[in-house]
Write an enzyme that holds these catalytic residues in place. Structure first.
Site, short mmCIF file in Angstrom:
data_model
loop_
_atom_site.label_atom_id
_atom_site.label_comp_id
_atom_site.label_asym_id
_atom_site.label_seq_id
_atom_site.Cartn_x
_atom_site.Cartn_y
_atom_site.Cartn_z
N GLY A 77 -7.38 -59.76 68.45
CA GLY A 77 -7.72 -59.45 69.83
C GLY A 77 -9.13 -58.92 69.94
O GLY A 77 -9.98 -59.17 69.08
N SER A 78 -9.37 -58.18 70.98
CA SER A 78 -10.73 -57.71 71.27
C SER A 78 -11.14 -56.59 70.32
O SER A 78 -10.30 -55.85 69.79
CB SER A 78 -10.82 -57.22 72.71
OG SER A 78 -10.15 -55.98 72.86
N THR A 79 -12.45 -56.47 70.13
CA THR A 79 -12.98 -55.40 69.29
C THR A 79 -12.64 -54.04 69.86
O THR A 79 -12.30 -53.10 69.11
CB THR A 79 -14.50 -55.56 69.13
OG1 THR A 79 -14.76 -56.79 68.41
CG2 THR A 79 -15.11 -54.40 68.37
N GLY A 96 -9.14 -53.26 69.01
CA GLY A 96 -9.07 -53.11 67.56
C GLY A 96 -9.59 -51.76 67.10
O GLY A 96 -9.03 -51.15 66.17
N GLU A 119 -8.62 -59.10 63.10
CA GLU A 119 -9.43 -60.28 63.46
C GLU A 119 -9.84 -60.08 64.90
O GLU A 119 -9.04 -60.24 65.81
CB GLU A 119 -8.61 -61.56 63.24
CG GLU A 119 -9.46 -62.80 63.17
CD GLU A 119 -9.68 -63.44 64.53
OE1 GLU A 119 -10.78 -63.23 65.10
OE2 GLU A 119 -8.77 -64.11 65.02
N CYS A 150 -12.40 -66.81 69.59
CA CYS A 150 -13.46 -65.97 69.01
C CYS A 150 -14.38 -66.73 68.08
O CYS A 150 -15.49 -66.26 67.78
CB CYS A 150 -12.82 -64.80 68.27
SG CYS A 150 -11.56 -65.32 67.08
#
Length: 483
Positions: free
Chosen positions: A234-236, A239, A256, A290
């Protein structure tokens, strides 16, 4: 709501404590189904079930675990049509993508991890000099992979089949048990995967699925004491929050995260091939991926020509109902995400980028569509160049020489996959070795599914795919003895 999907906890299908929420078809805005909203207590129950099942499952011979995965692959393959239709309805994927890249890749991943691989690696013997432990001796050693334990798999919305399968299959192959928290936008496919695993003989508690539209559901799985590892796609930003929670209790992580892939196009490149590769940003998941080459760095001598070719390519793509055979670009996942992508396009124009094509909503009565969009004459400081947009938007920045191109590629918080197009293969590989990215495509956007996958910098932590996933979902144990 009594006819909605049920949670899957400890081998049983359980009514959700918090009711159901609507799953919306992003192409038609119709109702696909009703997904269960788990309570925190139900998430904890799923984690407890996984903990209880871990001992017996990890002690099951690898060949028996592999047989469950192989039967699961057969069951999913046999239902590819209806499963792909559901995935398409939930995610808005085109028919080819839903069948091939979603359900088809899930089948391939279950088959891949049904192959039993050695978990013990003999190490070269070592001669120890005489010391406080006695006379000189020869020491033998084994490096042994052991399962981590209970893995919370938090998955992304862009691929409701391949992404969960890429976590669940290697985790189970290594002897772990799992609690899957699917993306709220398209969770129903993951419940079909759980049904296939149950039918294939996965014992109760080995696989659990809990969903919810509220962030509390994922948070409950991540911070549960029964969870030993979190695998997140998912998104940074999300994360980073998960990593903070994992750090407090030393949970293992596989992250990831986001990407802003640089595509360096040199003046000796095959421009048609480069355009076809970069153009996948428009068509593959409508840019909601991504790994997309969204940040094009074009050497100045071919800059204008490349912009013209990309614009022509984008204008040629049909945007519309993903169920129609000639549709290439489907919808974005939601109205909210469409608004976000459109806001980025407008921001780019305000920052001084030139809108070459796209940026508007196609003339459809329903659906969350954005036309393939190309922003040229961009500069490295623009937010549209630096931030992940996650939609069918490509930005183009010029550069003069190899050194500048490498510097521009590296001027990013992300480092997932970059790309190099050049007729000089030696130069392409020389440049690839200098890029700070977990992967580099040389004259291609294709992937080798045995190659390690993961990112540098804010694009993630760890590697998976192929044998690397078996390492990711295992702990290494050293066994040493006198030779």
């Amino acid at each position: 709501m009594t006819d909605g999907q049920r949670l899957f906890i400890g081998g049983a299908w359980v009514e959700p404590d918090e009711g159901h929420y609507q799953v919306t078809d992003p192409a038609t805005e119709g109702i696909v189904g009703w997904a269960p909203e788990a309570s925190r207590e139900q998430v904890r129950a799923a984690c407890a079930a996984a903990r209880e099942a871990f001992g017996p499952w990890s002690g099951t011979p690898p060949e028996e675990r592999a047989a469950v995965l192989a039967r699961t692959a057969d069951l999913i393959q046999g239902r590819l049509g209806p499963y792909a239709e559901l995935a398409q309805a939930e995610s808005g994927a085109t028919t080819g993508t839903a069948r091939g890249m979603q359900v088809g890749v899930a089948v391939a991943r279950f088959r891949r991890y049904a192959r039993v691989e050695p978990v013990e690696q003999p190490l070269p013997p070592q001669i120890n000099e005489a010391g406080p432990f006695g006379p000189a001796s020869v020491m033998g050693a084994l490096a042994v992979r052991r399962p981590v334990g209970v893995v919370a798999c938090v998955t992304s919305y862009n691929n409701p089949w391949a992404n969960p399968a890429g976590k669940v299959a290697p985790a189970l192959a290594m002897g772990n048990t799992v609690v899957v928290k699917p993306a709220p936008q398209d969770p129903l496919s993951v419940y079909r995967m759980a049904e296939a695993l149950q039918e294939a003989g996965a014992p109760p508690g080995v696989v659990n699925v809990v969903s919810g539209a509220r962030p509390e559901v994922g948070e409950a799985a991540v911070d549960c004491p029964d969870v030993d590892m979190v695998s997140f796609t998912g998104s940074t930003a999300v994360g980073q929050r998960i990593a903070e929670v994992c750090g407090r209790s030393m949970k293992r992580q596989l992250m990831e995260l986001g990407g802003k892939g640089a595509a360096l196009v040199f003046d000796d490149a095959d421009l048609d091939a480069a355009v076809a590769g970069i153009g996948t940003t428009f068509s593959f998941y409508s840019g909601q991926i991504c790994t997309a080459p969204t940040r094009v760095l074009a050497q100045r001598r071919v800059y204008d020509r490349l912009v013209d070719l990309l614009a022509a390519y984008a204008r040629h793509l049909k945007v519309g109902d993903p169920r129609e055979r000639d549709t290439v670009v489907g919808p974005l996942i939601s109205a909210a995400h469409r608004d976000r992508v459109e806001a980025y396009v407008e921001l780019g124009r305000k920052e001084g980028a030139r809108l070459v094509t796209g940026g508007e909503r196609p003339p459809h009565d329903r659906g969350f569509y954005v036309a393939p969009t190309l922003l040229a004459d961009c500069t490295p400081d623009m937010r549209v160049v630096r931030e992940e947009i996650f939609g069918p938007v490509v930005v183009v920045v010029p550069f003069d020489d190899e050194e500048e191109g490498i510097d521009l590629a590296g001027a990013s918080d992300y480092g997932l996959i970059d790309y190099v197009w050049s007729g000089d293969v030696a130069r392409a590989f020389r440049v690839a070795h200098r890029l700070r990215a977990g992967g580099v495509g040389v004259n291609t956007v294709g992937r080798n599914m045995e190659a390690p996958f993961g990112g540098f910098k804010k694009s993630g932590v760890g590697r998976d795919v192929g044998s690397y996933a078996l390492h990711a979902y295992s702990e290494l144990q050293a066994i040493v003895w006198p030779g």
